[in-house]
Write a protein that holds these residues in place. Structure first.
Motif: not given
Length: 319
Positions: A6-10, A15-18, A51-52, A202-204
């Motif tokens: 639940a932590f790693l998948v988001p 990270f990939l879509i940003t 959005v990401g 992932g966003f940071l």
């Protein structure tokens, strides 16, 4: 393992879509332009990162639905309501990022979202401060919860003034909310907080100084809505949960104080409370020679410290 996924998948999804979100933001000109209130060095930075984060968080909910369907079904009413309200907060922020909206209209939509959250069970019914007071809010539970939900949502929005500042504070708060969930035996809070934590981390990678993309109002309103909702849920009346008000308040103390000080400052200047300015807490430290990174890391350290105190308070309250 389910909590780990639940932590790693988001985290991985954001990270990939940003980079794609950043590209899309440039195409539709969802950008933050430099002016006298802006700290960033670049003239134009995309501000559509929320959005990401949103899509990453949704992926975390899907993990819960697939791998722990019993818990998902047990909380389907709350999860569905929260998903709808979080989506409305995202859309409100996207609209503001793209077209801009008047403060009173944003406030009205936020109050509507708060009322919907209350309808699906995110209601603060009791305030318990260990060794001090124990208040059943009764008829005041609804207005108090609206104030909490709207206040925290705007607090995260207002503190989003430096690269990585709001995201880091939200990530730390989510980490401690996951501890609260484990302590109280509330899987829903664990899933929500860990999914949000993964998405923000992932966003940071792209948002820490020097930022390549901002979360924008789409991100800050969505994250604020989520944090406020988790805070309201963990202090509802019942079993261990009524002991969580002070811990929840402590972990969000920095954005709360910054917002209260902003309101007082604007009222003292006879300005509208929604007037934008460059006098927030982080501006105070920047004006005294600290760098962006120093200020942001300092806020992180204080938030972690408050989180540790909140765990001590929770332990005391449960004893």
């Amino acid at each position: 393992m389910v909590y780990l996924f639940a932590f790693l998948v988001p985290l991985l999804i954001v990270f990939l879509i940003t980079p794609f979100i950043r590209y899309l933001g440039l195409k539709i000109w969802a950008v933050d332009k430099k002016n006298h209130r802006k700290i960033h060095a670049k003239n134009v930075i995309v501000k559509f990162g929320g959005v990401g984060i949103y899509f990453g968080f949704v992926a975390g909910l899907i993990i819960m639905a697939v791998y722990d369907n019993a818990q998902f079904q047990a909380h389907i009413f709350q999860i569905s309501g929260l998903a709808v309200c979080a989506t409305l907060a995202l859309f409100l922020g996207m609209y503001d990022d793209l077209l801009g909206s008047r403060a009173h209209k944003k406030l009205f939509v936020q109050i509507v979202i708060a009322c919907l959250l209350i309808k699906v069970g995110f209601l603060i019914q009791r305030i318990y401060l260990p060794g001090m007071l124990d208040i059943h809010l009764g008829v005041f539970s609804i207005p108090f919860t609206v104030l909490w939900l709207v206040g925290i949502t705007n607090a995260i929005n207002l503190i989003d003034g430096l690269d990585g500042l709001a995201g880091g504070i939200v990530a730390i708060a989510c980490l401690f909310f996951s501890f609260y969930g484990l302590y109280a035996g509330e899987p829903l809070i664990c899933y929500l907080s860990l999914a949000l934590l993964g998405a923000v981390v992932g966003f940071l990678h792209y948002n820490f100084y020097p930022a390549k993309i901002f979360m924008g109002d789409s991100g800050s309103l969505f994250l604020g809505c989520m944090l406020a909702s988790m805070g309201a849920y963990v202090v509802k009346d019942g079993s261990m949960l009524n002991k969580f008000f002070l811990p929840s308040l402590l972990i969000l103390l920095l954005p709360i104080l910054d917002t209260v000080m902003a309101v007082i400052r604007r009222l003292s200047r006879k300005q509208h409370i929604f007037t934008s300015d460059a006098s927030h807490t982080h501006h105070f430290f920047l004006n005294r020679g600290f760098s962006q990174v120093q200020v942001v890391l300092g806020f992180y350290v204080v938030t972690v410290f408050l989180g540790l105190i909140s765990l001590l308070v929770l332990t005391y309250a449960a004893s």
